[in-house]
Design a protein around this motif. Structure first.
Motif, PDB file in Angstrom:
ATOM      1  N   ASN A 102      68.908  26.583  26.795  1.00 28.82           N
ATOM      2  CA  ASN A 102      68.287  27.710  26.097  1.00 28.82           C
ATOM      3  C   ASN A 102      68.506  29.011  26.865  1.00 28.82           C
ATOM      4  N   PHE A 103      69.138  29.963  26.250  1.00 25.86           N
ATOM      5  CA  PHE A 103      69.239  31.292  26.852  1.00 25.86           C
ATOM      6  C   PHE A 103      68.081  32.130  26.340  1.00 25.86           C
ATOM      7  N   ARG A 104      67.442  32.847  27.270  1.00 22.57           N
ATOM      8  CA  ARG A 104      66.312  33.679  26.931  1.00 22.57           C
ATOM      9  C   ARG A 104      66.747  35.145  27.015  1.00 22.57           C
ATOM     10  N   PHE A 105      66.687  35.834  25.934  1.00 19.42           N
ATOM     11  CA  PHE A 105      66.998  37.261  25.905  1.00 19.42           C
ATOM     12  C   PHE A 105      65.686  38.026  25.844  1.00 19.42           C
ATOM     13  N   ASN A 106      65.438  38.923  26.790  1.00 16.71           N
ATOM     14  CA  ASN A 106      64.277  39.812  26.652  1.00 16.71           C
ATOM     15  C   ASN A 106      64.601  41.175  27.268  1.00 16.71           C
ATOM     16  N   ASP A 107      63.608  42.039  27.390  1.00 21.29           N
ATOM     17  CA  ASP A 107      63.943  43.411  27.793  1.00 21.29           C
ATOM     18  C   ASP A 107      64.314  43.538  29.277  1.00 21.29           C
ATOM     19  N   LYS A 108      64.285  42.410  30.007  1.00 22.89           N
ATOM     20  CA  LYS A 108      64.717  42.453  31.413  1.00 22.89           C
ATOM     21  C   LYS A 108      66.189  42.042  31.572  1.00 22.89           C
ATOM     22  N   GLY A 109      66.635  41.162  30.665  1.00 22.30           N
ATOM     23  CA  GLY A 109      68.007  40.677  30.778  1.00 22.30           C
ATOM     24  C   GLY A 109      68.159  39.321  30.106  1.00 22.30           C
ATOM     25  N   ILE A 110      69.153  38.590  30.555  1.00 20.85           N
ATOM     26  CA  ILE A 110      69.407  37.259  29.986  1.00 20.85           C
ATOM     27  C   ILE A 110      69.118  36.215  31.070  1.00 20.85           C
ATOM     28  N   ALA A 111      68.361  35.171  30.698  1.00 23.47           N
ATOM     29  CA  ALA A 111      68.024  34.155  31.684  1.00 23.47           C
ATOM     30  C   ALA A 111      68.265  32.765  31.133  1.00 23.47           C
ATOM     31  N   LEU A 112      68.625  31.869  32.045  1.00 27.56           N
ATOM     32  CA  LEU A 112      68.740  30.457  31.681  1.00 27.56           C
ATOM     33  C   LEU A 112      68.128  29.641  32.800  1.00 27.56           C
ATOM     34  N   ARG A 113      67.235  28.750  32.442  1.00 30.66           N
ATOM     35  CA  ARG A 113      66.686  27.831  33.437  1.00 30.66           C
ATOM     36  C   ARG A 113      66.755  26.434  32.840  1.00 30.66           C
ATOM     37  N   ALA A 114      67.429  25.522  33.528  1.00 26.94           N
ATOM     38  CA  ALA A 114      67.627  24.199  32.930  1.00 26.94           C
ATOM     39  C   ALA A 114      67.824  23.158  34.020  1.00 26.94           C
ATOM     40  N   ILE A 115      67.562  21.913  33.658  1.00 26.22           N
ATOM     41  CA  ILE A 115      67.708  20.796  34.593  1.00 26.22           C
ATOM     42  C   ILE A 115      68.813  19.887  34.063  1.00 26.22           C
ATOM     43  N   ASP A 116      69.669  19.408  34.965  1.00 30.04           N
ATOM     44  CA  ASP A 116      70.755  18.541  34.493  1.00 30.04           C
ATOM     45  C   ASP A 116      70.183  17.193  34.058  1.00 30.04           C
ATOM     46  N   PRO A 117      70.911  16.452  33.226  1.00 30.34           N
ATOM     47  CA  PRO A 117      70.376  15.211  32.656  1.00 30.34           C
ATOM     48  C   PRO A 117      69.916  14.205  33.715  1.00 30.34           C
ATOM     49  N   GLU A 144      66.308  41.909  20.551  1.00 35.94           N
ATOM     50  CA  GLU A 144      65.009  41.370  20.153  1.00 35.94           C
ATOM     51  C   GLU A 144      64.747  40.205  21.102  1.00 35.94           C
ATOM     52  N   PRO A 145      63.544  40.093  21.648  1.00 34.93           N
ATOM     53  CA  PRO A 145      63.276  38.925  22.496  1.00 34.93           C
ATOM     54  C   PRO A 145      63.546  37.653  21.701  1.00 34.93           C
ATOM     55  N   SER A 146      64.285  36.732  22.297  1.00 37.51           N
ATOM     56  CA  SER A 146      64.530  35.473  21.583  1.00 37.51           C
ATOM     57  C   SER A 146      65.012  34.399  22.541  1.00 37.51           C
ATOM     58  N   LEU A 147      64.946  33.197  22.065  1.00 32.74           N
ATOM     59  CA  LEU A 147      65.359  32.032  22.835  1.00 32.74           C
ATOM     60  C   LEU A 147      66.350  31.291  21.952  1.00 32.74           C
ATOM     61  N   ILE A 148      67.584  31.144  22.446  1.00 30.11           N
ATOM     62  CA  ILE A 148      68.558  30.473  21.578  1.00 30.11           C
ATOM     63  C   ILE A 148      69.205  29.297  22.299  1.00 30.11           C
ATOM     64  N   GLY A 149      69.308  28.195  21.594  1.00 29.95           N
ATOM     65  CA  GLY A 149      69.941  27.002  22.144  1.00 29.95           C
ATOM     66  C   GLY A 149      71.444  27.064  21.946  1.00 29.95           C
ATOM     67  N   ILE A 150      72.170  26.797  23.026  1.00 30.14           N
ATOM     68  CA  ILE A 150      73.630  26.938  22.970  1.00 30.14           C
ATOM     69  C   ILE A 150      74.289  25.734  23.610  1.00 30.14           C
ATOM     70  N   ASN A 151      75.399  25.301  23.032  1.00 26.05           N
ATOM     71  CA  ASN A 151      76.239  24.316  23.693  1.00 26.05           C
ATOM     72  C   ASN A 151      77.025  25.062  24.777  1.00 26.05           C
ATOM     73  N   ILE A 152      76.644  24.816  26.029  1.00 24.32           N
ATOM     74  CA  ILE A 152      77.199  25.623  27.126  1.00 24.32           C
ATOM     75  C   ILE A 152      78.657  25.281  27.403  1.00 24.32           C
ATOM     76  N   GLU A 153      79.035  24.026  27.155  1.00 27.20           N
ATOM     77  CA  GLU A 153      80.443  23.673  27.343  1.00 27.20           C
ATOM     78  C   GLU A 153      81.338  24.441  26.371  1.00 27.20           C
TER      79      GLU A 153
END
Lengths: 239, 239, 239
Positions: C25-40, C61-70
């Motif tokens: 999940n990439f998080r877009f907000n007024d500070k920037g773009i963030a991703l925090r995730a744990i490997d399987p 717009e603040p949002s959280l979007i799921g992306i296939n990172i590969e």
């Protein structure tokens, strides 16, 4: 006996052809050397012609010889940059001699092939594109991320290429600086991506590739390899 | 303790040996380091000698140690260009220390090997060839298009190499500028191509390789790696 | 709409993340773009943040979007060096547009992902190391000759790394010139080698990597990618 000094051009042509055609008939006559063949899946027709003028010496009996093009390609890849190439026929062999620092003679057994030559498709093309090879090569690489096919569209003389897969899509707009487009109708044609990629992969990235199109008809692709020209006809797919 | 500054020469020798021999006995004595071993298929005998003089420091107890040469090779490939190499024995390990930007110590477990050293074939060679490594390497690559073996022929002090396969043949005439040939008899010998290729693949392309031949006898192949010499005996095949 | 001119930094970050995380999940907000995730396998936690300031234009717009990172990684690798990147959301797609010599728009389908964001481990680290990426990369390569794990030791502010396998061992002493070490206690921790290697493989060899350690706790690994920072937490192994 045929003698060629700029061996790289023949090497490139054979590389390019061997991507599709594993066996073929070379026609030697007083105009030059020609090969016309269709790949086993019937999707690509190759039409190659090396005019007599590119050879340093060219004295041939008219003849048609069947050759394993993959083996011919492997041999041609072994040429050194300053080697002079001599081709000659002897019994049931093609003698391929590289004379330079070493004197190497490869004998390739001839093979018996059906003599009928493929006829060129008669298409009255409606659109012509001249595009830098590098641009086309990169766009096809982009497309291969998603799809196994690519759609070429022309509208108001603007070319776009599109690919589509489960994960996403690509749409590339080719700027006018990168491609000269001259079209009498709107074009919307789909082609096999892997065949298209293979067709142009040996083209010098800085050279121009000419595409000729018509809706629901094969596309003609041609480019120069030094002083000879290679032409392909690539079948269209159902949209 | 042994200290070596030009580590590349030992690296190259070990690379070359590890192409054939996975385990071997290194002999340390007051003359230098030696390895003599036969590959499992008994087609190649390796005879390597690194004289004491190439080392910056060389104080050893005479000993014979069994080493996994593939592992030794992997370690030697990790040397940086300015590293100084230190070799020492400790318990049942060979200490391989690279001192440079980092200080790295690899400990390689010794292995127990049959102590009997292979004896060198006693052959009275009739022909001697000195050939540029690059020329030999390229000719063997040509040959590998067709065959799994190569035939060396000498007649009137002219060297030719030939390979033959189902699809065709290769005949390379080595010009006098590329090889010094001195032969007392006509030579016509056949060797395994893959072994021959592996034997010379680590040789510096611009260096000379010495071949010593006699009909129906193994060929001796030798070349310098900096100040040490590596020798191989390659069994002949039945023609 | 987000516009980025120095695309290489985002490309590198995505490359690095996609080594572990296939979807996120990439998080877009007024500070920037963030991703925090744990490997399987739950061994690595990734914490990436690209601050608003690195972008030429950043209106989201603040949002959280799921992306296939590969897939995102494959697309990002296709960027040309002078391309300007535009990111925008449209229906259920992320539009990734490269504008330069060509005008390419990739649409990547969004995916539905669990919304819960991983929380960062709260560790009071006792030791801090700043080490040149190249030195760390080379030492891990050395270690991979033998083991599948690596032990980091600090004693008297001297760092050593050790690996051990059936065939042998490695001990690397990191000189003070190559690493700044500041430790309040003796450290002796073991980590998965392959994970560690992957974590740092995209780091510019000439850049610095910061390691923060505590016995029996995950290690924090962080480095700059241009003006953004990537952080990893790598679980420790039982010694």
């Amino acid at each position: 006996m045929i003698v060629l000094e700029n061996t790289k051009q023949l090497q490139t042509a054979i590389k390019s052809i061997s991507n599709f055609i594993s066996e073929g008939n070379f026609r030697f006559n007083d105009k030059g050397i020609a090969l016309r063949a269709i790949d086993p899946s019937q999707i690509v027709l190759v039409n190659y012609f090396a005019p007599k003028g590119i050879f340093k010496k060219f004295s041939v009996e008219p003849s048609l010889i069947g050759i394993n093009i993959e083996d011919f390609d492997k041999i041609m890849r072994r040429v050194f940059s300053n080697d002079v190439l001599e081709l000659s026929l002897e019994d049931s062999c093609l003698n391929i001699r590289f004379v330079g620092e070493l004197d190497r003679t490869f004998k390739l057994s001839l093979i018996e092939l059906n003599e009928e030559e493929a006829s060129l498709p008669e298409v009255a093309f409606n659109a012509k594109i001249t595009i830098k090879a590098r641009i086309l090569q990169e766009t096809l690489k982009d497309a291969s991320l998603f799809g196994s096919s690519i759609v070429l569209k022309i509208k108001d003389n603007v070319l776009t290429m599109e690919a589509r897969g489960q994960q996403g899509t690509l749409k590339t707009l080719i700027k006018k600086e990168c491609a000269a487009v001259d079209s009498k109708e709107e074009i919307n044609n789909k082609y096999s991506l892997s065949f298209f990629e293979n067709l142009i992969k040996e083209a010098d990235p800085e050279s121009d590739i000419k595409l000729e199109l018509k809706n629901e008809a094969p596309m003609k692709i041609s480019y120069k390899i030094a002083d000879s020209e290679i032409q392909f006809y690539l079948a269209h797919m159902i949209l």
